[in-house]
Design a protein around this motif. Structure first.
Motif, PDB file in Angstrom:
ATOM      1  N   LYS A 139       0.860  -1.178   0.000  1.00 12.09           N
ATOM      2  CA  LYS A 139       0.000   0.000   0.000  1.00 12.09           C
ATOM      3  C   LYS A 139       0.899   1.232   0.000  1.00 12.09           C
ATOM      4  CE  LYS A 139      -4.384   1.129   1.742  1.00 12.09           C
ATOM      5  NZ  LYS A 139      -5.298   1.293   2.810  1.00 12.09           N
ATOM      6  N   ILE A 140       0.581   2.190  -0.849  1.00  9.05           N
ATOM      7  CA  ILE A 140       1.426   3.376  -0.973  1.00  9.05           C
ATOM      8  C   ILE A 140       0.605   4.603  -0.601  1.00  9.05           C
ATOM      9  CG2 ILE A 140       2.745   4.800  -2.612  1.00  9.05           C
ATOM     10  CD1 ILE A 140       4.065   2.227  -2.663  1.00  9.05           C
ATOM     11  N   ARG A 141       1.233   5.503   0.141  1.00  4.78           N
ATOM     12  CA  ARG A 141       0.532   6.750   0.475  1.00  4.78           C
ATOM     13  C   ARG A 141       1.068   7.885  -0.387  1.00  4.78           C
ATOM     14  NH1 ARG A 141       0.073   8.400   6.249  1.00  4.78           N
ATOM     15  NH2 ARG A 141       2.320   8.178   6.291  1.00  4.78           N
ATOM     16  N   GLU A 155       9.430  20.198   0.833  1.00  7.32           N
ATOM     17  CA  GLU A 155       8.618  21.196   0.136  1.00  7.32           C
ATOM     18  C   GLU A 155       7.243  20.647  -0.250  1.00  7.32           C
ATOM     19  OE1 GLU A 155      10.462  23.263  -3.169  1.00  7.32           O
ATOM     20  OE2 GLU A 155       8.513  24.044  -3.824  1.00  7.32           O
ATOM     21  N   TYR A 156       7.204  19.410  -0.712  1.00  7.70           N
ATOM     22  CA  TYR A 156       5.934  18.849  -1.198  1.00  7.70           C
ATOM     23  C   TYR A 156       5.262  17.942  -0.170  1.00  7.70           C
ATOM     24  CZ  TYR A 156       7.391  20.935  -5.547  1.00  7.70           C
ATOM     25  OH  TYR A 156       7.771  21.848  -6.494  1.00  7.70           O
ATOM     26  N   ARG A 157       5.830  17.943   1.060  1.00  4.00           N
ATOM     27  CA  ARG A 157       5.264  17.149   2.168  1.00  4.00           C
ATOM     28  C   ARG A 157       4.857  15.749   1.727  1.00  4.00           C
ATOM     29  NH1 ARG A 157       1.799  21.916   5.027  1.00  4.00           N
ATOM     30  NH2 ARG A 157       3.581  23.268   5.223  1.00  4.00           N
ATOM     31  N   VAL A 158       5.789  15.059   1.142  1.00  8.53           N
ATOM     32  CA  VAL A 158       5.450  13.753   0.591  1.00  8.53           C
ATOM     33  C   VAL A 158       5.307  12.717   1.704  1.00  8.53           C
ATOM     34  CG1 VAL A 158       6.576  14.293  -1.593  1.00  8.53           C
ATOM     35  CG2 VAL A 158       7.857  13.034   0.134  1.00  8.53           C
ATOM     36  N   LYS A 159       4.494  11.726   1.440  1.00 10.25           N
ATOM     37  CA  LYS A 159       4.276  10.664   2.439  1.00 10.25           C
ATOM     38  C   LYS A 159       5.140   9.435   2.122  1.00 10.25           C
ATOM     39  CE  LYS A 159       0.017  12.038   4.449  1.00 10.25           C
ATOM     40  NZ  LYS A 159      -0.963  12.707   3.612  1.00 10.25           N
ATOM     41  N   THR A 160       5.631   9.383   0.890  1.00 15.32           N
ATOM     42  CA  THR A 160       6.450   8.231   0.493  1.00 15.32           C
ATOM     43  C   THR A 160       7.589   8.708  -0.405  1.00 15.32           C
ATOM     44  OG1 THR A 160       4.443   6.886   0.466  1.00 15.32           O
ATOM     45  CG2 THR A 160       6.373   5.946  -0.611  1.00 15.32           C
ATOM     46  N   ILE A 161       8.765   8.141  -0.185  1.00 18.18           N
ATOM     47  CA  ILE A 161       9.886   8.369  -1.109  1.00 18.18           C
ATOM     48  C   ILE A 161      10.206   7.024  -1.759  1.00 18.18           C
ATOM     49  CG2 ILE A 161      12.328   8.996  -1.340  1.00 18.18           C
ATOM     50  CD1 ILE A 161      12.007  10.871   1.038  1.00 18.18           C
TER      51      ILE A 161
END
Ligand code: KG4
Ligand code: ZN
Length: 365
Positions: free
Chosen positions: A143-145, A286-292
């Motif tokens: 599962k990816i956020r 900057e983009y407040r990512v939940k997954t890298i």
């Protein structure tokens, strides 16, 4: 995760964009996030030995090898998947249409087109970089956020890509000249370490870290290379100047022993890693990512994997870091099959193109 048999489909995927010939049969059902998929057969033949004497990939040799390898791999893959060669029960064929070496891409495309005609199956063209992004899901669904930030680092590309959902890409930055993997290959050549450069540079660098440095009682390298564009406000990269800095340093040093070679390898590798990580962390914030996501051949680099993990956990509200298993970092057809499955879910048969064209510079879109 199990594949629901009732609506399961089978995909045959072919990848020939560079110097690996790869074929995969993937079974999949349902859609993300509830869907499942399973690799039935995943075969890769590396051409490294053929290209090594030339110090890099020779397009015409790659073409010849793909032509030789594809029929053999196809037979093997169908056998492993218990599918007939005459009329296999597959739902469609997927093939890499770019980016990559055009003579090599054409071999895969022509081969796939012949099969679609023979078996009367639809054909779907897939972007190689999209495949590298999907490689983090292999061999089983995760599962990816979103939003997701993908760092794709290969022999031909260095890209930071923002994704708000699957199959939607915004390129935040890319290399303005050499790709990260290309720089590894060129520096390895300068050091006389052979081809491909990534694995040999990382081995030499690890040697410096573990053996040479301690024997010399020095904790820091005395050789320093620039970190190109590390302070630029954008998300672009440049590795050509770093490569030239290594060349000048080697000229200055003259004849060098193994210890100095490994020191150069270590400092070069660290310069690449520093720039990649700093820009990735800045974009993640900057983009407040939940997954890298890390993908591409350079994702096999152990120091990059380790240091990226350390930097990610140190972020405020750390995103989840997804790194492909070692066997899925390099080129393979499973990643192409999986990207194709996601595209199929979105597009269905109606919009499958009838003929494909190799595009060496195909962009993520
Ligand atoms: O994705 P890939 O297999 O092919 C392309 O799509 O280009 O990437 C190949 C690149 C080569 O430049 C190779 O030197 C690099 O990945 N590579 C590495 C490592 N293993 C492979 N670079 C750094 N460290 C490694 N361990
Ligand atoms: Zn690749």
């Amino acid at each position: 995760m199990d594949v629901r048999k009732k609506d399961a489909i089978k995909i045959l995927a072919i990848e020939t964009s560079c110097d690996e010939t790869a074929v995969c049969v993937l079974e999949a059902s349902g859609g993300p996030p509830a869907g499942g998929f399973k690799i039935i057969s995943n075969l890769v033949t590396s051409q490294v030995k053929v290209h090594a004497p030339w110090g890099g990939v020779v397009p015409n040799l790659a073409k010849r090898e793909h032509q030789k390898n594809l029929p053999i791999l196809l037979k093997k893959a169908l056998k492993q998947a218990k599918l007939s060669f005459k009329k296999p029960k597959i739902d469609f064929i997927a093939v890499t249409e770019g980016p990559g070496l055009e003579p090599a891409l054409w071999v895969g495309i022509n081969f796939a087109e012949d099969l679609t005609k023979k078996w009367k199956k639809p054909l779907l063209g897939i972007n190689h970089l999209e495949g590298h992004i999907f490689s983090v899901l292999l061999p089983e669904p995760k599962k990816i956020r979103f939003p997701v930030l993908a760092l794709v680092v290969s022999g031909g590309h260095t890209e930071l890509v923002l994704m708000k959902k699957w199959l939607k890409y915004r390129i935040l930055g890319q290399t303005l000249d050499d790709a990260a993997g290309e720089a590894f290959d060129k520096v390895a050549k300068m050091l006389g370490l052979g081809y491909p450069g990534g694995p040999v540079i990382s081995q030499a660098a690890a040697k410096w870290k573990s053996e040479v440095r301690s024997a010399n009682w020095r904790t820091k390298s005395e050789i320093k290379f620039p970190r190109p564009m590390i302070n630029s406000k954008d998300y672009n990269f440049s590795f050509s100047g770093l490569k030239t800095a290594v060349l000048y340093k080697l000229k200055e040093l003259g004849n060098i022993d193994e210890a100095i070679k490994s020191e150069v390898a270590h400092e070069f590798q660290q310069a690449v890693i520093d720039v990649l990580i700093l820009k990735t962390m800045r974009a993640a914030k900057e983009y407040r990512v939940k997954t890298i996501i890390l993908g591409g051949g350079v994702a096999a680099n152990k120091e990059l994997r380790l240091q990226l993990a350390k930097s990610t956990v140190n972020l405020k509200n750390p995103p989840e870091l997804l790194i492909p298993e070692m066997k899925f970092t390099g080129d393979n057809a499973a990643m192409i099959a999986l990207a194709a499955y996601f595209r199929w879910l979105k597009q269905k048969r109606s919009v499958f193109p009838r003929t494909l064209k190799a595009n060496g510079n195909l962009k993520l879109a």
